[in-house]
Design an enzyme around this catalytic site. Structure first.
Site, PDB file in Angstrom:
ATOM      1  CB  THR A 166      -0.883  -0.182   1.179  1.00  0.00           C
ATOM      2  OG1 THR A 166      -1.809  -1.069   1.250  1.00  0.00           O
ATOM      3  CG2 THR A 166      -1.719   1.306   1.272  1.00  0.00           C
TER       4      THR A 166
ATOM      5  CD  GLU B 161      -1.820  -4.810   7.838  1.00  0.00           C
ATOM      6  OE1 GLU B 161      -1.875  -4.634   9.266  1.00  0.00           O
ATOM      7  OE2 GLU B 161      -1.896  -3.837   7.121  1.00  0.00           O
TER       8      GLU B 161
END
Length: 405
Positions: free
Chosen positions: A184, A384
């Site tokens: 990201t 994650e």
């Protein structure tokens, strides 16, 4: 049309944001005035700046970079880090409430804030030298610098210990080679926190300035999820990184994993925000939509869906309130955070799907937020730490047996 002109045009034609929030168990009574003020400030920012443009940004795959300044002014970047470094110095519950409201707007916007604060600023604060903290943290807190986090590799996702990105000593520099994937912010980042193996095979963290020769960040296109977020790779080809950029106070996998624990905590709150948005949209629609002579909210099956949604939201709120208290007391374990991340993201995805059904055919359009949240949450379920990996983390914690080997 220039990007800003396009965003202005989108905003002028936007739908009204009527979100109010849910508090079935009067959890607001458990929050401090400061926590509620911070939450409400972010809620108003979402109402005024994110909601009016987010559907079109998602459809056009535009990352609304102009929001960075406003997010910084709210203190959304590393809010629980000390004021000394330009941060808000809040408690962890406040940080969570801010992430809840941002993801109510969109998972991609919350992801950008989570990466900046938990995956870039946090490791520099916790593992960096004071010189590194003073050099980078104020600029990251103010949004002058955008950061990204390099851990996942093309062939090493759930098993980061298998990474092949590496550093070799060369005088007062390290030579960095390797690649990271699904990063990201990387195409617009000024700085990256990158994890690589040294010549002894020990994982080390480095602060990499993105204008370093040999560093590139190709953007990933074709995403059907998190389309209002910018995602790319990190590629290192004999990049010379000053030894002064090595994070001196950590060795091994515990470094990146502690950052992920911090980020997963924010995700657990963020997913709740997405669930709340979908539920409220479904409730409002069911009261307004009539079939067979009455609002569809009056039918048993619709009430079953809505009752189950608000029950799961309330359970998640109570779980997070307690987890926030444990975080503030320094007692929360990574396994407890994993449980919250896994539970809340799965809960939010289930609610998004049920809410979409209540909206009927309209639920697949961008007139309502459910489909966008659903698509985003498909990614949040995986990143994650995947849904299954977090299940095994809990399993190992309660049995003492490692299923990863």
């Amino acid at each position: 049309m220039q990007n800003q002109e396009l965003l202005d045009s989108i905003k002028r034609s936007a739908k009204q944001d009527r979100f109010k929030g849910q508090d079935y168990y009067m959890i607001d009574d458990l929050l401090t005035d400061e926590q509620k003020i911070a939450r409400d400030a972010v809620r108003e920012f979402v109402r005024g700046e994110i909601s009016p443009i987010i559907e079109d940004c998602y459809e056009r795959a535009i990352y609304p970079r102009h929001l960075i300044k406003g997010l910084a002014e709210l203190g959304a970047f590393g809010p629980s880090l000390p004021e000394k470094y330009g941060c808000a110095g809040t408690d962890e519950t406040t940080y969570g409430l801010m992430m809840q409201e941002l993801e109510r707007g969109d998972s991609g916007i919350r992801s950008a804030a989570s990466v900046q604060g938990s995956l870039v600023m946090y490791p520099i604060y916790r593992f960096g030298s004071e010189e590194q903290r003073m050099k980078y943290l104020p600029k990251l807190a103010s949004g002058e610098f955008i950061g990204c986090f390099g851990l996942t590799e093309p062939d090493h996702g759930s098993n980061p210990a298998g990474m092949i990105t590496n550093i070799k000593e060369d005088g007062d520099h390290y030579i960095l080679n390797g690649a990271k994937m699904w990063i990201t912010n990387s195409p617009i980042a000024d700085v990256a926190v990158v994890w690589a193996k040294d010549e002894e095979g020990v994982i080390r963290g480095l602060i990499v300035d993105m204008d370093t020769p040999g560093v590139s960040a190709p953007e990933i296109h074709g995403k059907l999820s998190l389309r209002a977020s910018i995602t790319g790779e990190l590629v290192f080809e004999d990049a010379r990184i000053p030894k002064a950029n090595l994070l001196p106070n950590v060795k091994g996998l515990k470094g990146p994993l502690s950052c992920l624990t911090k980020a997963r905590y924010g995700i657990a709150w963020g997913a709740l925000g997405a669930a709340m948005d979908c539920y409220e949209s479904a409730l409002r629609y069911s009261l307004e939509r009539e079939q067979f002579g009455k609002p569809i909210a009056g039918f048993q099956l619709t009430q079953k869906k809505l009752a189950e949604m608000i029950t799961e939201i309330t359970k998640a709120q109570l779980l997070l309130w307690r987890l926030g208290g444990l975080m503030d007391a320094g007692k929360a374990t990574p396994a407890q955070v994993s449980m919250a991340k896994r539970n809340n993201v799965a809960m939010a995805l289930d609610i998004a799907r049920e809410a979409r059904q209540i909206h009927g055919g309209m639920g697949i359009t961008n007139e309502y937020p459910c489909m966008r949240h659903m698509m985003n949450l498909e990614t949040v379920l995986t990143y994650e730490g995947t849904h299954d990996i977090h299940l095994l983390i809990t399993g190992m914690d309660v049995t003492g047996l490692n299923a990863f080997k």
